[in-house]
Each structure stands twice: as structure tokens, then as C-alpha cells.
Design an enzyme around this catalytic site. Structure first.
Site, PDB file in Angstrom:
ATOM      1  N   GLY A   5       0.832  -1.210   0.000  1.00 50.44           N
ATOM      2  CA  GLY A   5       0.000   0.000   0.000  1.00 50.44           C
ATOM      3  C   GLY A   5       0.858   1.247   0.000  1.00 50.44           C
ATOM      4  N   GLY A  30      25.522  -5.900  20.042  1.00 54.88           N
ATOM      5  CA  GLY A  30      24.412  -5.238  20.714  1.00 54.88           C
ATOM      6  C   GLY A  30      23.908  -6.044  21.898  1.00 54.88           C
ATOM      7  N   GLY A  58      21.333  -5.367  23.689  1.00 51.22           N
ATOM      8  CA  GLY A  58      19.982  -4.884  23.963  1.00 51.22           C
ATOM      9  C   GLY A  58      19.052  -6.066  24.139  1.00 51.22           C
ATOM     10  N   ALA A  84      22.342  -7.027  16.245  1.00 54.39           N
ATOM     11  CA  ALA A  84      21.107  -6.650  16.955  1.00 54.39           C
ATOM     12  C   ALA A  84      21.326  -5.295  17.609  1.00 54.39           C
ATOM     13  CB  ALA A  84      20.754  -7.713  17.999  1.00 54.39           C
ATOM     14  N   HIS A 127      -1.377 -17.602  48.756  1.00 55.08           N
ATOM     15  CA  HIS A 127      -0.139 -18.233  49.224  1.00 55.08           C
ATOM     16  C   HIS A 127      -0.154 -19.711  48.837  1.00 55.08           C
ATOM     17  CE1 HIS A 127       3.306 -19.132  51.728  1.00 55.08           C
ATOM     18  NE2 HIS A 127       2.642 -20.186  52.173  1.00 55.08           N
TER      19      HIS A 127
HETATM   20  P1  FAD Z   1       5.231  -4.615  12.473  1.00 55.00           P
HETATM   21  O1  FAD Z   1       4.966  -5.740  13.388  1.00 55.00           O
HETATM   22  O2  FAD Z   1       6.611  -4.426  11.956  1.00 55.00           O
HETATM   23  O3  FAD Z   1       4.227  -4.791  11.263  1.00 55.00           O
HETATM   24  C1  FAD Z   1       4.206  -3.919  10.176  1.00 55.00           C
HETATM   25  C2  FAD Z   1       3.567  -4.644   9.009  1.00 55.00           C
HETATM   26  O4  FAD Z   1       3.337  -3.714   7.967  1.00 55.00           O
HETATM   27  C3  FAD Z   1       4.460  -5.737   8.416  1.00 55.00           C
HETATM   28  O5  FAD Z   1       3.717  -6.921   8.330  1.00 55.00           O
HETATM   29  C4  FAD Z   1       4.840  -5.197   7.047  1.00 55.00           C
HETATM   30  O6  FAD Z   1       4.984  -6.217   6.064  1.00 55.00           O
HETATM   31  C5  FAD Z   1       3.632  -4.335   6.725  1.00 55.00           C
HETATM   32  N1  FAD Z   1       3.929  -3.268   5.759  1.00 55.00           N
HETATM   33  C6  FAD Z   1       4.919  -2.355   5.810  1.00 55.00           C
HETATM   34  N2  FAD Z   1       4.828  -1.505   4.791  1.00 55.00           N
HETATM   35  C7  FAD Z   1       3.761  -1.911   4.055  1.00 55.00           C
HETATM   36  C8  FAD Z   1       3.158  -1.426   2.865  1.00 55.00           C
HETATM   37  N3  FAD Z   1       3.632  -0.349   2.240  1.00 55.00           N
HETATM   38  N4  FAD Z   1       2.084  -2.084   2.384  1.00 55.00           N
HETATM   39  C9  FAD Z   1       1.599  -3.189   3.028  1.00 55.00           C
HETATM   40  N5  FAD Z   1       2.122  -3.676   4.149  1.00 55.00           N
HETATM   41  C10 FAD Z   1       3.185  -3.031   4.665  1.00 55.00           C
HETATM   42  N6  FAD Z   1       7.848  -6.588  21.259  1.00 55.00           N
HETATM   43  C11 FAD Z   1       7.222  -6.896  22.409  1.00 55.00           C
HETATM   44  O7  FAD Z   1       6.383  -6.131  22.883  1.00 55.00           O
HETATM   45  N7  FAD Z   1       7.495  -8.068  23.074  1.00 55.00           N
HETATM   46  C12 FAD Z   1       8.415  -8.939  22.616  1.00 55.00           C
HETATM   47  O8  FAD Z   1       8.645  -9.980  23.233  1.00 55.00           O
HETATM   48  C13 FAD Z   1       9.093  -8.636  21.404  1.00 55.00           C
HETATM   49  N8  FAD Z   1      10.008  -9.484  20.904  1.00 55.00           N
HETATM   50  C14 FAD Z   1      10.611  -9.189  19.713  1.00 55.00           C
HETATM   51  C15 FAD Z   1      11.574 -10.065  19.231  1.00 55.00           C
HETATM   52  C16 FAD Z   1      12.221  -9.795  18.039  1.00 55.00           C
HETATM   53  C17 FAD Z   1      13.259 -10.760  17.509  1.00 55.00           C
HETATM   54  C18 FAD Z   1      11.882  -8.619  17.301  1.00 55.00           C
HETATM   55  C19 FAD Z   1      12.544  -8.323  15.991  1.00 55.00           C
HETATM   56  C20 FAD Z   1      10.948  -7.734  17.782  1.00 55.00           C
HETATM   57  C21 FAD Z   1      10.305  -8.004  19.007  1.00 55.00           C
HETATM   58  N9  FAD Z   1       9.369  -7.133  19.547  1.00 55.00           N
HETATM   59  C22 FAD Z   1       8.763  -7.426  20.735  1.00 55.00           C
HETATM   60  C23 FAD Z   1       8.997  -5.880  18.870  1.00 55.00           C
HETATM   61  C24 FAD Z   1       7.664  -6.067  18.130  1.00 55.00           C
HETATM   62  O9  FAD Z   1       7.783  -7.124  17.213  1.00 55.00           O
HETATM   63  C25 FAD Z   1       7.298  -4.784  17.411  1.00 55.00           C
HETATM   64  O10 FAD Z   1       7.274  -3.722  18.347  1.00 55.00           O
HETATM   65  C26 FAD Z   1       5.916  -4.898  16.785  1.00 55.00           C
HETATM   66  O11 FAD Z   1       5.862  -5.965  15.882  1.00 55.00           O
HETATM   67  C27 FAD Z   1       5.556  -3.596  16.065  1.00 55.00           C
HETATM   68  O12 FAD Z   1       4.276  -3.717  15.538  1.00 55.00           O
HETATM   69  P2  FAD Z   1       3.820  -2.838  14.282  1.00 55.00           P
HETATM   70  O13 FAD Z   1       2.441  -3.283  13.957  1.00 55.00           O
HETATM   71  O14 FAD Z   1       4.054  -1.417  14.556  1.00 55.00           O
HETATM   72  O15 FAD Z   1       4.824  -3.227  13.118  1.00 55.00           O
HETATM   73  P1  NAD Z   2      17.971  -2.329  21.476  1.00 60.57           P
HETATM   74  O1  NAD Z   2      17.831  -0.881  21.266  1.00 60.57           O
HETATM   75  O2  NAD Z   2      17.238  -2.970  22.586  1.00 60.57           O
HETATM   76  O3  NAD Z   2      19.498  -2.705  21.704  1.00 60.57           O
HETATM   77  C1  NAD Z   2      20.488  -2.406  20.772  1.00 60.57           C
HETATM   78  C2  NAD Z   2      21.822  -2.405  21.486  1.00 60.57           C
HETATM   79  O4  NAD Z   2      22.836  -2.330  20.515  1.00 60.57           O
HETATM   80  C3  NAD Z   2      22.003  -1.210  22.410  1.00 60.57           C
HETATM   81  O5  NAD Z   2      22.474  -1.637  23.653  1.00 60.57           O
HETATM   82  C4  NAD Z   2      22.994  -0.337  21.667  1.00 60.57           C
HETATM   83  O6  NAD Z   2      23.805   0.422  22.531  1.00 60.57           O
HETATM   84  C5  NAD Z   2      23.797  -1.378  20.928  1.00 60.57           C
HETATM   85  N1  NAD Z   2      24.454  -0.878  19.730  1.00 60.57           N
HETATM   86  C6  NAD Z   2      23.988  -0.018  18.801  1.00 60.57           C
HETATM   87  N2  NAD Z   2      24.890   0.151  17.823  1.00 60.57           N
HETATM   88  C7  NAD Z   2      25.954  -0.629  18.132  1.00 60.57           C
HETATM   89  C8  NAD Z   2      27.193  -0.888  17.508  1.00 60.57           C
HETATM   90  N3  NAD Z   2      27.522  -0.327  16.353  1.00 60.57           N
HETATM   91  N4  NAD Z   2      28.053  -1.746  18.107  1.00 60.57           N
HETATM   92  C9  NAD Z   2      27.738  -2.340  19.277  1.00 60.57           C
HETATM   93  N5  NAD Z   2      26.567  -2.124  19.919  1.00 60.57           N
HETATM   94  C10 NAD Z   2      25.673  -1.288  19.352  1.00 60.57           C
HETATM   95  O7  NAD Z   2      17.616  -2.989  20.066  1.00 60.57           O
HETATM   96  P2  NAD Z   2      17.397  -4.492  19.663  1.00 60.57           P
HETATM   97  O8  NAD Z   2      17.863  -5.394  20.732  1.00 60.57           O
HETATM   98  O9  NAD Z   2      17.937  -4.623  18.297  1.00 60.57           O
HETATM   99  O10 NAD Z   2      15.827  -4.578  19.591  1.00 60.57           O
HETATM  100  C11 NAD Z   2      15.109  -3.721  18.671  1.00 60.57           C
HETATM  101  C12 NAD Z   2      13.774  -3.359  19.219  1.00 60.57           C
HETATM  102  O11 NAD Z   2      12.923  -4.487  19.259  1.00 60.57           O
HETATM  103  C13 NAD Z   2      13.873  -2.785  20.597  1.00 60.57           C
HETATM  104  O12 NAD Z   2      13.514  -1.436  20.535  1.00 60.57           O
HETATM  105  C14 NAD Z   2      12.910  -3.544  21.416  1.00 60.57           C
HETATM  106  O13 NAD Z   2      11.987  -2.699  22.029  1.00 60.57           O
HETATM  107  C15 NAD Z   2      12.187  -4.481  20.469  1.00 60.57           C
HETATM  108  N6  NAD Z   2      12.229  -5.817  21.085  1.00 60.57           N
HETATM  109  C16 NAD Z   2      11.529  -6.008  22.234  1.00 60.57           C
HETATM  110  C17 NAD Z   2      11.587  -7.212  22.874  1.00 60.57           C
HETATM  111  C18 NAD Z   2      10.828  -7.399  24.143  1.00 60.57           C
HETATM  112  O14 NAD Z   2       9.947  -6.594  24.418  1.00 60.57           O
HETATM  113  N7  NAD Z   2      11.117  -8.410  24.929  1.00 60.57           N
HETATM  114  C19 NAD Z   2      12.359  -8.244  22.360  1.00 60.57           C
HETATM  115  C20 NAD Z   2      13.079  -8.007  21.204  1.00 60.57           C
HETATM  116  C21 NAD Z   2      13.002  -6.777  20.568  1.00 60.57           C
END
Ligand code: FAD
Ligand code: NAD
Length: 486
Positions: free
Chosen positions: A122, A188, A190, A283, A458
Site C-alpha cells: 500500500g 548489541g 539490547g 542486533a 499463598h
Molecule cells: P510490524 O509488526 O513491523 O508490522 C508492520 C507490518 O506492515 C508488516 O507486516 C509489514 O509487512 C507491513 N507493511 C509495511 N509496509 C507496508 C506497505 N507499504 N504495504 C503493506 N504492508 C506493509 N515486542 C514486544 O512487545 N514483546 C516482545 O517480546 C518482542 N520481541 C521481539 C523479538 C524480536 C526478535 C523482534 C525483531 C521484535 C520483538 N518485539 C517485541 C517488537 C515487536 O515485534 C514490534 O514492536 C511490533 O511488531 C511492532 O508492531 P507494528 O504493527 O508497529 O509493526
Molecule cells: P535495542 O535498542 O534494545 O538494543 C540495541 C543495542 O545495541 C544497544 O544496547 C545499543 O547500545 C547497541 N548498539 C547499537 N549500535 C551498536 C554498535 N555499532 N556496536 C555495538 N553495539 C551497538 O535494540 P534491539 O535489541 O535490536 O531490539 C530492537 C527493538 O525491538 C527494541 O527497541 C525492542 O523494544 C524491540 N524488542 C523487544 C523485545 C521485548 O519486548 N522483549 C524483544 C526483542 C526486541
């Protein structure tokens, strides 16, 4: 004539599919456009979260934790098993099944709520007009009174470690290793680095985490971060702070190693180092995904980091165009996007819904889990707030001891004058679920005394929250302790 809708949502991740379903429930004629295709060429609903984020990573975390328990914990409970063996393809296959079930579930929810799903890409080409590019390249337009942009985010990259999804992978590649790497590098420390680093460390990889910052988990409460660093270090994560990757070189072929050059601090000096890994996960954060989403002539403004600019109600700079989830400011968390999606839908229906951005819970799903909400000790000290802290260690929890899972603590912070709960920081078993009761309490402006006066079953892990609340007012029954900071 082009199709007409009340609401068109672009993106079916947590933000988009919650917005679309709520719009459907509220009686809007709604469509949701999704461009992601799965390996079988079917539309993959659910975005990053369901396909390559929250859910698959938790599936692997759960499997790897069970493996650790079978390896080290069962014998403590008197259960004898022969040495467990991890079958990586079976683990990945189970993860894929969970993903499939949930992504198909979203398609079912769309049908149940009369949301039209549109497969394709889209692009907002004018206020009220979206161009769809189907997977065969054909294009058509759809009209909508209101448009919600929920395009999400993608992994950030660095030129010194270009992702090839073979040897150098991002979080998506790290969910699909076919065997346990012997030496795994992670750039990273994070959320992703710690969660996926933990998965592969539990399964036997030697994991080295290279983090640029000098502080570990700078967004977390310092006491909790220090405890986490200690526990994760004991689990085998070699976390190197103040480390910058300067170069990587991969050999040829699928199974080549990667040589990583980095500088790290030794005392006052930056030292050059080198390490070789069989896999390297990058990451280092994620960035908003707006590629091909917007015709610049429409006037939807982005901020300097590429996020779509919105106000607290997720309205963009263009009337009747909203944006929510990872593509806008704020923490990149699924639950934050879900709440924003629902808020936008309800506001379109004239309701006064809001998101409480002060109470977005954060969780890192390591073991033990790390979870927090509200302000931490350092933030409150900087703000000059007078507060009480109640800390309760899980080692004094009967239930945690019964489960042989007693590392960590609950730290509850309350205003010294009003006793209102200002924050809660947990590292420990089921921290994410324990935290949720404090999130509810804070949503209702509860005091530490309110929590203390509440009866907790408890023996439960929840009693640690109860005791921390009692400790904040100086009268924990077990060994909780109180600190006053003015
Ligand atoms: P997204 O989930 O990124 O979805 C966006 C969607 O839009 C995608 O399906 C994409 O294909 C679609 N899209 C984009 N552009 C277009 C277009 N032009 N036309 C049609 N479709 C399009 N968050 C948590 O809260 N808890 C967790 O445990 C957690 N674990 C994570 C683990 C990993 C490895 C990663 C990478 C992320 C994790 N996150 C977690 C973060 C979480 O996945 C995101 O914050 C969340 O998915 C964001 O939701 P969103 O709907 O904004 O975007
Ligand atoms: P993050 O922001 O959590 O961590 C990235 C880390 O990489 C930071 O500590 C940063 O200082 C470090 N970093 C950045 N550039 C670097 C470099 N050049 N060399 C070495 N270290 C560097 O990001 P993430 O772990 O990639 O996760 C992305 C997002 O996905 C986060 O914002 C998080 O909210 C979301 N996420 C959430 C969950 C959860 O809620 N449990 C799980 C996975 C991901």
C-alpha cells in the site's frame, strides 16, 4: 470505480491488526493491506511480532529453557533422565508451527470482524487515496475516509557488519539456524541480543556479546541491571561493554566463519582485538519502515530519525491520516502498538480513548525475566523526588524456593509523601506476569499501602510483590528491606 472504505489500514502487525479489528467491531467498512508473504507464498499477517519477533523468539526461549531444565534442574528435583539432546530442526519446526497458527489466526479474526484483507503493497498517494501494488505487479487504487499507517520497523544495520543471512545475520536469521553455533558473536547487548544470545547459549553456543555502550542496559534501573549482568554472565554470556566493531570479514561458502575486529577498553586505553565466530548476530536496534509507503506530495511529515510524526492521539500532519506502532515515536513494543491501534480506531468512532505512555511495561524474556514499569531509582533521584524503596528478594519467597528458581528481586518505589507507586522493577521468575499486577495498580493510582492491604494467594510468586510493597513502608514480614531517598 475504485473500492471505497471508511478505514484503510496499511500493515497487519500488532498495531495494524488491532486497529483494523477494532474498526470492524465499531462498524466501519475496513480493509487492511499487507505485503508480507510467507515461505509458501501466502500473505503473512501479524507483522514482525508474529512472524519474526515476539512469538518465534519466545518459542525458542521456551524450548531452550526446557532444555536447560532437563540438563541441570531435573536432577535437583530428583528426576533422572539420560543426557538431553537438542534436535534443532525439530525446535525450529515447532516454532514455525506456532507462527503459522497465530498468523492464520489473524486472517480468521479479520473474517470474523468483517475486515477485508488485501494482499499487496500500500502507498498513500493522496489524502483518502491508497495505491495497491499486487504481488503480480498490477496496480489499483482504493479510497478511504480515514487511513491508518502501521508499517512497522526493520532491523538497523551497520556498514562494518553487513548482513548476508548466512554467517552474519539479523534477528530474523538468528531464529532459523540449522544447528547450534559453536562460537556465536552478537553485536548489541539490547533486548534482542540478550534474548537470542540466551537461546543459543542455553543450547551450547559460546556466546560473546559486543556492546558499544559502557553501561549495561542503561534504560533499566541500575540495581536490576547489575543483578542481570551478574546472572547472565554466570549463564555464560560473555558481555563486553564499551566495544566497537571496526571490521568483519567472512570467507566464501555457506559455512564460512566470520572474523570480527573490534576495539574495547582496557583501563584508559582502547585496545584492538579480533575474534572468529561461526555466526554473528547484528542486533543494534530497529528503524521505522516507510519505504514506498508515502508519496512525499501528500505532506505526511517524518522526524529527523525517519519516524512518522504524530501527536499523542497518533494523528499525522495530514488530516484523516493516522500512524501507530513502531513507525512512530516511543518504544518499539507490540503492546504499545496494539494500544495505539485501538485508540485510533476508537477515536475515529468519537470515543475519548487514550494511551497512557507513562505506563508502558518493558520486559526482557531472559531467565530470569527482567521487567519494569514507571520510573526507576536514578530517574527519580535526578528529578529530586522524595521516595521510598521496598526490595524483596526471591530467595525469601517460599514458592520460588519450592520451584528452585529464586534468583532476583522485586523493587517497588513509592512517593515518600503520598505513598503512590511510582515504579516497579523486577528480575526474577515470571517477572513479566508479576509486573502486570503493579501496572494495573499504577493505572488506578494505587499506593504501596493499597498493595500491602491486598490479599495475595499463598504460596505464589506474587507474594514477592506484596512483600516489596510492605517493605516500601518498612514492614515486610519476611526479609524485605526499605530504603528512603530524599
Ligand atoms: P510490524 O509488526 O513491523 O508490522 C508492520 C507490518 O506492515 C508488516 O507486516 C509489514 O509487512 C507491513 N507493511 C509495511 N509496509 C507496508 C506497505 N507499504 N504495504 C503493506 N504492508 C506493509 N515486542 C514486544 O512487545 N514483546 C516482545 O517480546 C518482542 N520481541 C521481539 C523479538 C524480536 C526478535 C523482534 C525483531 C521484535 C520483538 N518485539 C517485541 C517488537 C515487536 O515485534 C514490534 O514492536 C511490533 O511488531 C511492532 O508492531 P507494528 O504493527 O508497529 O509493526
Ligand atoms: P535495542 O535498542 O534494545 O538494543 C540495541 C543495542 O545495541 C544497544 O544496547 C545499543 O547500545 C547497541 N548498539 C547499537 N549500535 C551498536 C554498535 N555499532 N556496536 C555495538 N553495539 C551497538 O535494540 P534491539 O535489541 O535490536 O531490539 C530492537 C527493538 O525491538 C527494541 O527497541 C525492542 O523494544 C524491540 N524488542 C523487544 C523485545 C521485548 O519486548 N522483549 C524483544 C526483542 C526486541
Amino acid at each position: 470505480m475504485s473500492k471505497q472504505y471508511d478505514v484503510v489500514v496499511i500493515g497487519s502487525g500488532p498495531a495494524g491488526y488491532h486497529a483494523a479489528i477494532r474498526c470492524g467491531q465499531l462498524g466501519f467498512r475496513t480493509a487492511c493491506i499487507e505485503k508480507w508473504l510467507n515461505q509458501n507464498g501466502k500473505t503473512a499477517y501479524g507483522g514482525t511480532c508474529l512472524n519474526v519477533g515476539c512469538i518465534p523468539s519466545k518459542a525458542l526461549l521456551d524450548t531452550s529453557q526446557k532444555y536447560i531444565e532437563a540438563q541441570h534442574e531435573f536432577s535437583t528435583h530428583g528426576i533422572k533422565v539420560s543426557k538431553p539432546v537438542i534436535d534443532v530442526p525439530a525446535m525450529i519446526g515447532r516454532k514455525d508451527k506456532v507462527v503459522k497458527q497465530l498468523t492464520q489466526g489473524v486472517a480468521g479474526l479479520f473474517r470474523a470482524n468483517k475486515v477485508d484483507d488485501i494482499s499487496g503493497s500500500g502507498r498513500l498517494i493522496a489524502a483518502g487515496l491508497v495505491q495497491v501494488t499486487a504481488h503480480d505487479g498490477s496496480q489499483y487504487e482504493i479510497e478511504a475516509k480515514q487511513i491508518i499507517l502501521a508499517a512497522g520497523s526493520v532491523p538497523a544495520s551497520i556498514p562494518t557488519a553487513a548482513v548476508d543471512q548466512q554467517t552474519i545475520v539479523d534477528s530474523t536469521g538468528a531464529l532459523d539456524f540449522t544447528e547450534v553455533p559453536k562460537n556465536l558473536g552478537v553485536i548489541g547487548a539490547g533486548v534482542i541480543g540478550l534474548e537470542l544470545g540466551s537461546v543459543w547459549a542455553r543450547l551450547g553456543a559460546k556466546v560473546t556479546v559486543l556492546e558499544a555502550l559502557e553501561d549495561f542496559l542503561p534504560v533499566a534501573d541500575r540495581q536490576i541491571a547489575a543483578e542481570a549482568q551478574k546472572i547472565l554472565g554466570k549463564q555464560g554470556l560473555d558481555i563486553r561493554l564499551g566495544t566497537l566493531v571496526t571490521n568483519t570479514a567472512t570467507g566464501k561458502g555457506k559455512n564460512s566463519d566470520v572474523s570480527v575486529e573490534f576495539t574495547s577498553r582496557n583501563g584508559d586505553k582502547q585496545e584492538k582485538n579480533q575474534a572468529t565466530f561461526d555466526k554473528l548476530i547484528v542486533a543494534i536496534g530497529r528503524k521505522p519502515y516507510t519505504e514506498d509507503l508515502l508519496d512525499p506530495a501528500v505532506g505526511v511529515e517524518l522526524d529527523e530519525r525517519g519516524f512518522i510524526q504524530v501527536n499523542e492521539q497518533c494523528m499525522t500532519s495530514v488530516a484523516n491520516v493516522y500512524a501507530c506502532g513502531d513507525v512512530v515515536r516511543g518504544p518499539m513494543l507490540a503492546h504499545k502498538g496494539m494500544e495505539e491501534g485501538i485508540m485510533v480506531a476508537e477515536r475515529l468512532a468519537g470515543k475519548k480513548s487514550q494511551v497512557n505512555y507513562d505506563l508502558v511495561p518493558s520486559v526482557i524474556y531472559t531467565h530470569p525475566e527482567i521487567a519494569w514499569v514507571g520510573k526507576n531509582e536514578e530517574e527519580l533521584t535526578t528529578a529530586g523526588v522524595d521516595f521510598n524503596i521496598g526490595v524483596f528478594p526471591f530467595v525469601a519467597s517460599g514458592r520460588a524456593l519450592a520451584a528452585n528458581d529464586s534468583s532476583g528481586m522485586v523493587k517497588l518505589i513509592a512517593d515518600a509523601k503520598t505513598d503512590r507507586v511510582l515504579g516497579c522493577h523486577i528480575i526474577g521468575p515470571s517477572a513479566a506476569d508479576l509486573l502486570q499486577q503493579v501496572v494495573i495498580a499504577m493505572e488506578f493510582s494505587a499506593s504501596a499501602e493499597d498493595l500491602g492491604l491486598t490479599m495475595f494467594s499463598h504460596p505464589t510468586l506474587s507474594e514477592a510483590v506484596h512483600e516489596a510493597a510492605l517493605a516500601a513502608n518498612g514492614h515486610a514480614i519476611h526479609i524485605g528491606n526499605r530504603k528512603r531517598r530524599a
